[in-house]
Design an enzyme around this catalytic site. Structure first.
Site, PDB file in Angstrom:
ATOM      1  N   GLY A   1      -6.444 -10.153   8.113  1.00 57.35           N
ATOM      2  CA  GLY A   1      -5.923 -10.565   9.176  1.00 57.35           C
ATOM      3  C   GLY A   1      -5.214  -9.454  10.351  1.00 57.35           C
ATOM      4  O   GLY A   1      -5.032  -9.518  11.598  1.00 57.35           O
TER       5      GLY A   1
ATOM      6  N   MET B   1      -4.259  -5.606  11.444  1.00 56.60           N
ATOM      7  CA  MET B   1      -5.023  -4.596  11.803  1.00 56.60           C
ATOM      8  C   MET B   1      -5.919  -3.602  10.887  1.00 56.60           C
ATOM      9  O   MET B   1      -5.561  -3.379   9.759  1.00 56.60           O
ATOM     10  CB  MET B   1      -4.170  -3.547  12.764  1.00 56.60           C
ATOM     11  CG  MET B   1      -5.008  -2.679  13.666  1.00 56.60           C
ATOM     12  SD  MET B   1      -4.279  -1.212  14.272  1.00 56.60           S
ATOM     13  CE  MET B   1      -4.240  -0.147  12.826  1.00 56.60           C
TER      14      MET B   1
ATOM     15  N   TYR C   1      11.906 -33.692 -23.190  1.00 52.58           N
ATOM     16  CA  TYR C   1      10.205 -33.638 -22.715  1.00 52.58           C
ATOM     17  C   TYR C   1       9.879 -33.785 -21.478  1.00 52.58           C
ATOM     18  O   TYR C   1      10.670 -34.357 -20.629  1.00 52.58           O
ATOM     19  CB  TYR C   1       9.483 -34.572 -23.893  1.00 52.58           C
ATOM     20  CG  TYR C   1       9.662 -36.007 -23.496  1.00 52.58           C
ATOM     21  CD1 TYR C   1       8.697 -36.663 -22.419  1.00 52.58           C
ATOM     22  CD2 TYR C   1      10.646 -36.675 -24.083  1.00 52.58           C
ATOM     23  CE1 TYR C   1       9.185 -37.971 -22.180  1.00 52.58           C
ATOM     24  CE2 TYR C   1      10.623 -38.081 -23.791  1.00 52.58           C
ATOM     25  CZ  TYR C   1      10.005 -38.756 -22.858  1.00 52.58           C
ATOM     26  OH  TYR C   1      10.001 -39.930 -22.510  1.00 52.58           O
TER      27      TYR C   1
ATOM     28  N   ARG D   1      -3.439  -1.152  -6.488  1.00 50.17           N
ATOM     29  CA  ARG D   1      -2.710  -2.409  -6.376  1.00 50.17           C
ATOM     30  C   ARG D   1      -3.323  -3.199  -7.658  1.00 50.17           C
ATOM     31  O   ARG D   1      -4.242  -3.065  -8.234  1.00 50.17           O
ATOM     32  CB  ARG D   1      -2.992  -3.120  -5.255  1.00 50.17           C
ATOM     33  CG  ARG D   1      -4.440  -3.617  -5.146  1.00 50.17           C
ATOM     34  CD  ARG D   1      -4.602  -4.422  -3.615  1.00 50.17           C
ATOM     35  NE  ARG D   1      -5.954  -4.660  -3.414  1.00 50.17           N
ATOM     36  CZ  ARG D   1      -6.597  -4.695  -2.231  1.00 50.17           C
ATOM     37  NH1 ARG D   1      -5.574  -4.754  -1.120  1.00 50.17           N
ATOM     38  NH2 ARG D   1      -7.802  -4.909  -2.001  1.00 50.17           N
TER      39      ARG D   1
ATOM     40  N   LYS E   1       0.911  -1.269  -0.012  1.00 51.96           N
ATOM     41  CA  LYS E   1       0.032  -0.160   0.173  1.00 51.96           C
ATOM     42  C   LYS E   1       1.018   1.308  -0.141  1.00 51.96           C
ATOM     43  O   LYS E   1       0.700   2.227  -0.638  1.00 51.96           O
ATOM     44  CB  LYS E   1      -1.114   0.034   1.264  1.00 51.96           C
ATOM     45  CG  LYS E   1      -2.141   0.828   1.250  1.00 51.96           C
ATOM     46  CD  LYS E   1      -2.913   0.527   2.294  1.00 51.96           C
ATOM     47  CE  LYS E   1      -3.812  -0.424   2.336  1.00 51.96           C
ATOM     48  NZ  LYS E   1      -4.418  -0.769   3.750  1.00 51.96           N
TER      49      LYS E   1
ATOM     50  N   SER F   1      13.650 -42.271 -19.109  1.00 52.64           N
ATOM     51  CA  SER F   1      12.590 -41.414 -18.687  1.00 52.64           C
ATOM     52  C   SER F   1      12.699 -41.189 -17.378  1.00 52.64           C
ATOM     53  O   SER F   1      12.679 -42.498 -16.734  1.00 52.64           O
ATOM     54  CB  SER F   1      11.309 -41.928 -19.363  1.00 52.64           C
ATOM     55  OG  SER F   1      10.184 -41.282 -18.686  1.00 52.64           O
TER      56      SER F   1
ATOM     57  N   CYS G   1       8.656 -38.780 -16.555  1.00 50.19           N
ATOM     58  CA  CYS G   1       7.081 -39.227 -16.599  1.00 50.19           C
ATOM     59  C   CYS G   1       6.662 -39.294 -15.322  1.00 50.19           C
ATOM     60  O   CYS G   1       5.545 -39.975 -14.997  1.00 50.19           O
ATOM     61  CB  CYS G   1       7.003 -40.562 -17.283  1.00 50.19           C
ATOM     62  SG  CYS G   1       8.050 -41.879 -16.719  1.00 50.19           S
TER      63      CYS G   1
ATOM     64  N   HIS H   1      -2.402 -44.392  -5.240  1.00 50.76           N
ATOM     65  CA  HIS H   1      -3.091 -44.751  -6.170  1.00 50.76           C
ATOM     66  C   HIS H   1      -4.317 -44.037  -6.547  1.00 50.76           C
ATOM     67  O   HIS H   1      -4.391 -43.808  -7.839  1.00 50.76           O
ATOM     68  CB  HIS H   1      -3.455 -46.098  -5.938  1.00 50.76           C
ATOM     69  CG  HIS H   1      -4.159 -46.844  -7.191  1.00 50.76           C
ATOM     70  ND1 HIS H   1      -5.548 -46.918  -7.299  1.00 50.76           N
ATOM     71  CD2 HIS H   1      -3.789 -47.442  -8.110  1.00 50.76           C
ATOM     72  CE1 HIS H   1      -5.951 -47.503  -8.123  1.00 50.76           C
ATOM     73  NE2 HIS H   1      -4.831 -48.002  -8.645  1.00 50.76           N
TER      74      HIS H   1
ATOM     75  N   ARG I   1      -3.175   3.295   8.574  1.00 49.65           N
ATOM     76  CA  ARG I   1      -3.569   2.059   7.546  1.00 49.65           C
ATOM     77  C   ARG I   1      -2.183   1.013   7.749  1.00 49.65           C
ATOM     78  O   ARG I   1      -1.281   1.256   7.449  1.00 49.65           O
ATOM     79  CB  ARG I   1      -3.596   2.188   6.162  1.00 49.65           C
ATOM     80  CG  ARG I   1      -4.395   3.730   6.119  1.00 49.65           C
ATOM     81  CD  ARG I   1      -4.520   4.269   4.858  1.00 49.65           C
ATOM     82  NE  ARG I   1      -5.274   3.398   3.871  1.00 49.65           N
ATOM     83  CZ  ARG I   1      -5.441   3.827   2.547  1.00 49.65           C
ATOM     84  NH1 ARG I   1      -4.726   4.895   1.885  1.00 49.65           N
ATOM     85  NH2 ARG I   1      -5.999   3.035   1.463  1.00 49.65           N
TER      86      ARG I   1
HETATM   87  P1  ADP Z   1      -7.799  -2.116   3.536  1.00 45.87           P
HETATM   88  O1  ADP Z   1      -6.479  -2.461   3.499  1.00 45.87           O
HETATM   89  O2  ADP Z   1      -8.533  -2.892   4.384  1.00 45.87           O
HETATM   90  O3  ADP Z   1      -8.350  -1.908   2.241  1.00 45.87           O
HETATM   91  P2  ADP Z   1      -7.321   0.740   3.725  1.00 45.87           P
HETATM   92  O4  ADP Z   1      -6.237   1.196   4.531  1.00 45.87           O
HETATM   93  O5  ADP Z   1      -7.314   0.989   2.423  1.00 45.87           O
HETATM   94  O6  ADP Z   1      -7.870  -0.796   4.437  1.00 45.87           O
HETATM   95  O7  ADP Z   1      -8.648   1.602   4.244  1.00 45.87           O
HETATM   96  C1  ADP Z   1      -9.970   1.274   4.159  1.00 45.87           C
HETATM   97  C2  ADP Z   1     -10.708   2.357   3.812  1.00 45.87           C
HETATM   98  O8  ADP Z   1     -10.480   3.487   4.570  1.00 45.87           O
HETATM   99  C3  ADP Z   1     -10.304   3.078   2.337  1.00 45.87           C
HETATM  100  O9  ADP Z   1     -10.794   2.466   1.083  1.00 45.87           O
HETATM  101  C4  ADP Z   1     -10.890   4.495   2.307  1.00 45.87           C
HETATM  102  O10 ADP Z   1     -12.066   4.529   1.990  1.00 45.87           O
HETATM  103  C5  ADP Z   1     -10.771   4.750   3.862  1.00 45.87           C
HETATM  104  N1  ADP Z   1      -9.638   5.652   3.921  1.00 45.87           N
HETATM  105  C6  ADP Z   1      -7.954   5.104   4.238  1.00 45.87           C
HETATM  106  N2  ADP Z   1      -7.464   6.179   4.278  1.00 45.87           N
HETATM  107  C7  ADP Z   1      -8.184   7.534   3.982  1.00 45.87           C
HETATM  108  C8  ADP Z   1      -7.916   8.897   3.899  1.00 45.87           C
HETATM  109  N3  ADP Z   1      -6.612   9.399   4.134  1.00 45.87           N
HETATM  110  N4  ADP Z   1      -8.912   9.658   3.823  1.00 45.87           N
HETATM  111  C9  ADP Z   1     -10.055   9.012   3.605  1.00 45.87           C
HETATM  112  N5  ADP Z   1     -10.651   7.856   3.625  1.00 45.87           N
HETATM  113  C10 ADP Z   1      -9.446   6.932   3.815  1.00 45.87           C
HETATM  114 MG    MG Z   2      -7.845  -0.558   0.847  1.00 46.55          MG
END
Ligand code: ADP
Ligand code: MG
Ligand code: MG
Length: 869
Positions: A101, A103, A845, A336, A22, A758, A825, A450, A92
């Site tokens: 899984g 945060m 092959y 991504r 990210k 083979s 094979c 088998h 994030r």
């Molecule tokens: P995930 O990895 O679960 O997608 P994100 O880090 O992308 O989590 O965050 C989820 C959502 O939070 C984003 O899709 C967006 O809608 C919102 N978000 C994250 N950062 C911002 C920001 N700086 N301003 C506004 N919304 C945000």
């Molecule tokens: Mg996201």
């Protein structure tokens, strides 16, 4: 001093390992001039350091965070935690590999009793400000401090009850203020301290929580299941907030640059006006299709399309994006490479070559060969799976999806329309049942058992080694997870996941698009390795030819013996004591074999066909039940006691290392001679019909030159006699399998007597490790869990050990015979990393089951591209 924080304009997309996926992409988008709210990334190195500091944010990192917040304040003209224009941020997580899984995101960080007032003035919406504040307390409490979310929900529900209202939207500003008050109280009660009003403390707590979540059990399990190893930790992205909840010119959404399920070139996604964060995916309101943005905000839509184009040209791949519109201004929050179905993956790769965005080679490297299997087999529909109950899990032995009534044997299968054969393990005698079953489920046995091998050969779905299930033969039922399933009950099995379900599940159809054919034609242009199939019947051959098989690399003659009529003659032969008895039995088998070979040569028309002479341990053929023994005694006119004695004498302590392979040929030369006669006579007859033939006779389990020499002499004599008596000729090859380690060591000597090698890597793996294929499944799983094995060597070729033996054999063989033909094979011939290895060490092959041919082709092309890079 080491740098632990990068401002978005200091990073780029290649810095994934350090900044996480990210973070690297936020940096890249910033640098190519896309509208990204400002921010910075705390590196994955900092995550490792965090653990070195006993899970604490150390002094220098704290200072570095502070400096970067100040920089962000200067850039945005906002102030963190106070003032008329307060800086609010999102926190994030994001590792190098996307990983559910860990945060969740915390939004609106920086709000407190003071900044909420300023926010309400700036956005001119007091209610929205207080709604953001109460969301923040809840998110912070839940995500950072692990106060269960339902406790916040109880508070909110209570207020709604007091006010006699139903939806959140009816809450007034005053209600929200009251909720904030009560949330704070709840927080204090749960945590034992006040809700942090100082934003820097909020931020440090959140950063700490992200780093700690790297090692929570959810994240650990996810990494284990997905074999994610060797990444340092997660990064933390701190980004200034933009607001999609500022009224009707604001909104938030998610989109793909192309359709992720079909691959079609069209923007695909959803958005919500006047919403924040993950409201779109949370399902609170029904989001709108992205296309309708064109009507409501045409300029924004145009800008968005333009950004999609820029991103695709830049990343040269389909993008999965998150965006927010704040009062008519567009912001990118994430991009991504998008996940997609196999069908879409091929379509997109082909389209992108045609759009000149990528080269053919890049397109080939982009397709994961393993996922191609998805395209060739039916799958369960996503809807169907949702409503179904998993009752057991075993090994994903042969892909596909099947539903049917539980049948414990062939007899039962014959009585139902669609049956799943459920066995403790299968043996050659189950072939008939396996053939008519929709799918196969076994309790014991690994990926080369088998059941697994035969099912893959048949292209039939199979789950093997499902040890949770216990069969009660008497009651004709099985038990699993406290559920009793009776014969005749409906179950479904998924050979791609190893899961077993109760009941019938709807399936999706197979459809191969034009793009797919084009893609495969590029693969064929690119690869050096030839691709042959392991096929034993004309039916298998036809399937393989459809997928472009260039010959048969392994035709197992024993599989031809298993059909009901033939197996009795084989049994007669095995228990025969006198040359006369043996000859009688063999004479009965001969016409069957000749017919089988005739049909195979006929469909293969001139493509090389490698026929392996009889190989398996004899006990696989022996009668087991009293009834079978009785029948044999009648057939042979020998009394039961005598038969039993003979059976007893044939018993082996260790059949896998016993009387099998060329050892059979040496003790029963008549048997091999009969097989050779059948092969050559059938080949001559097919040739007479005007069809080309190209037979290759292969002797299994050879470990010394003398073994091969002995058999070669006898076989050549037989062939010469046929040529003489018929006054006809044809060219053929005579070679050997290389499947005992000794054969690798003396490969130069063996090569003197062989036209081809083979590699039988199933046995070569078995004997090199000393792991019985039939028993290894029990402990290999633990080897993997304890990190001793990264992979099951019966699935992925052990390049370090078995592979080294292969290299030695190749070198020695080519030193004697430069042009000796070399192939593989074993089951590895259809496993991508092993195929790449075979390409690298110079085999001519690979041979694999018909349904794996395309996988092998793609892997071969990928291997060749990587070699010549
Ligand atoms: P995930 O990895 O679960 O997608 P994100 O880090 O992308 O989590 O965050 C989820 C959502 O939070 C984003 O899709 C967006 O809608 C919102 N978000 C994250 N950062 C911002 C920001 N700086 N301003 C506004 N919304 C945000
Ligand atoms: Mg996201
Ligand atoms: Mg999320």
């Amino acid at each position: 001093m080491k740098k632990f924080i990068y401002f978005f304009n200091e990073g780029n997309k290649t810095m994934r390992d350090l900044l996480g996926g990210k973070g690297a992409n936020l940096a890249e988008m910033t640098n190519i001039g896309l509208p990204v709210p400002g921010g910075f990334t705390i590196t994955t190195d900092a995550c490792s350091e965090f653990y070195n500091h006993g899970q604490n944010i150390w002094k220098e990192l704290k200072e570095e965070i502070l400096l970067n917040i100040e920089k962000l304040e200067r850039e945005t003209g906002k102030t963190f935690g106070y003032g008329e224009n307060p800086l609010l941020v999102s926190v994030r997580s994001g590792a190098a590999v996307s990983m559910p899984g860990m945060m969740d995101t915390v939004l609106n960080l920086g709000l407190n009793d003071e900044t909420v007032e300023s926010l309400s003035k700036i956005i001119n919406n007091e209610r929205a400000a207080w709604d953001s504040y109460r969301r923040f307390i809840q998110m912070f409490g839940d995500v950072v401090k692990e106060v269960p979310k339902y406790k916040f929900d109880i508070v909110m529900d209570k207020i709604k009850e007091e006010k006699n209202i139903k939806t959140d939207l009816e809450l007034t500003t005053e209600d929200l203020k009251e909720i904030v008050k009560r949330y704070k109280k709840l927080y204090t009660m749960e945590i034992g301290e006040h809700f942090p009003t100082e934003p820097l403390n909020q931020l440090l707590d959140a950063v700490k929580a992200v780093f700690s979540s790297w090692n929570n059990s959810r994240a650990k399990i996810y990494r284990e299941l997905n074999e994610i190893r060797g990444i340092k930790g997660t990064a933390v992205n701190v980004q200034s907030m933009v607001f999609g909840n500022m009224g009707e010119t604001s909104g938030t959404g998610v989109a793909f640059t192309r359709n992720p399920s079909t691959g079609k070139k069209e923007i695909f996604g959803e958005y919500l006006m006047n919403a924040q964060g993950e409201d779109v995916v949370a399902g609170i309101r029904t989001p709108k299709k992205i296309a309708s943005l064109e009507e409501t905000m045409p300029d924004i839509y145009k800008e968005f399309l333009n950004i999609c184009n820029i991103l695709e040209t830049h990343y040269k791949d389909m993008q999965d994006m998150e965006f927010t519109i704040e009062r008519g201004k567009f912001y990118m929050l994430q991009t991504r490479n998008g996940k997609r179905t196999s069908k879409a993956a091929v379509q997109i790769a082909v389209n992108m070559v045609e759009e000149k965005l990528i080269t053919k080679k890049e397109a080939i490297l982009r397709i994961d060969p393993k996922n191609i299997e998805q395209l060739l087999h039916k799958n369960f529909s996503i809807e169907g799976l949702k409503n179904s109950k998993v009752i057991a899990e075993g090994l994903a032995a042969s892909p596909g999806a099947a539903s049917g009534q539980v049948c414990f044997d062939c007899e039962a299968l014959k009585k139902v329309k669609k049956g799943i054969l459920v066995r403790i393990e299968t043996s050659p005698e189950d072939i008939e049942g396996m053939n008519i079953a929709e799918g196969i489920l076994t309790i014991r046995g690994g990926m080369t058992s088998h059941a697994a091998v035969v099912a893959r050969g048949m292209g039939k779905c199979c789950v093997s080694g499902c040890s949770e299930i216990s069969i009660n033969e008497e009651k004709r039922e099985f038990e699993t997870r406290n559920i009793i399933v009776k014969e005749g009950d409906l179950i479904s099995i998924d050979g791609s996941s190893g899961k077993v379900y109760l009941g019938d599940i709807e399936k999706t159809d197979i459809e191969l698009s034009g793009a797919f054919e084009k893609f495969i034609s590029w693969v064929d242009e690119t690869r050096r390795l030839k691709i042959r199939m392991n096929a034993d019947t004309p039916k298998d051959c036809k399937v393989g030819l459809k997928f472009g098989a260039e010959g048969i690399g392994l035709c197992r003659t024993e599989h031809m013996f298993f059909a009901e009529e033939k197996i009795w003659s084989v049994r007669e032969m095995i228990v025969s004591n006198t040359p006369k008895e043996i000859k009688q039995a063999i004479d009965k088998i001969y016409p069957f074999q000749k017919k089988d070979f005739f049909e195979i040569f006929e469909v293969m028309g001139g493509k090389p066909v490698t026929v392996r002479l009889l190989d398996p341990p004899l006990h696989e053929f022996l009668p087991k039940t009293e009834n079978e023994i009785k029948k044999l005694s009648e057939l042979m006119n020998i009394d039961i006691e005598n038969i039993k004695e003979r059976l007893e004498s044939l018993h082996e302590v260790n059949p896998m290392l016993g009387h099998r392979g060329c050892r059979l040929g040496i003790t029963y030369p008549e048997l091999y001679e009969m097989q050779v006669k059948a092969i050559i006579t059938a080949a001559l007859e097919v040739k007479d019909t005007g069809i080309e033939v190209n037979p290759e006779i292969m002797i299994p389990l050879v470990g010394s030159q003398e073994e091969l020499d002995y058999l070669r002499n006898r076989i050549e004599k037989v062939i010469e006699n046929i040529f003489k008596s018929k006054n006809k000729k044809l060219s053929y090859k005579l070679g050997t399998m290389i499947e005992v380690p000794r054969a690798c060591v003396v490969a130069d000597k063996i090569a003197e007597k062989a036209d081809f090698f083979s590699f039988g890597t199933n046995d070569l793996t078995q004997i090199t490790f000393g792991f019985s294929r039939d028993d290894a499944a029990k402990f290999i799983k633990e080897y993997a869990e304890k990190g001793i094995f990264e992979n099951d060597p019966f699935v992925k070729l052990d390049q370090e050990g078995v592979g080294e033996l292969m290299k030695m054999a190749i070198k020695k063989a080519r030193s004697i015979k430069k042009n000796i033909k070399l192939g593989i094979c074993g089951e590895h011939g259809g496993e991508p990393s092993s195929v790449e290895f075979c390409n690298k060490i110079g085999l001519d092959y690979v041979s694999c089951s018909p349904y794996r041919l395309l996988i092998a082709k793609i892997a071969a092309a990928q291997g060749e591209i990587k070699e010549t890079k």
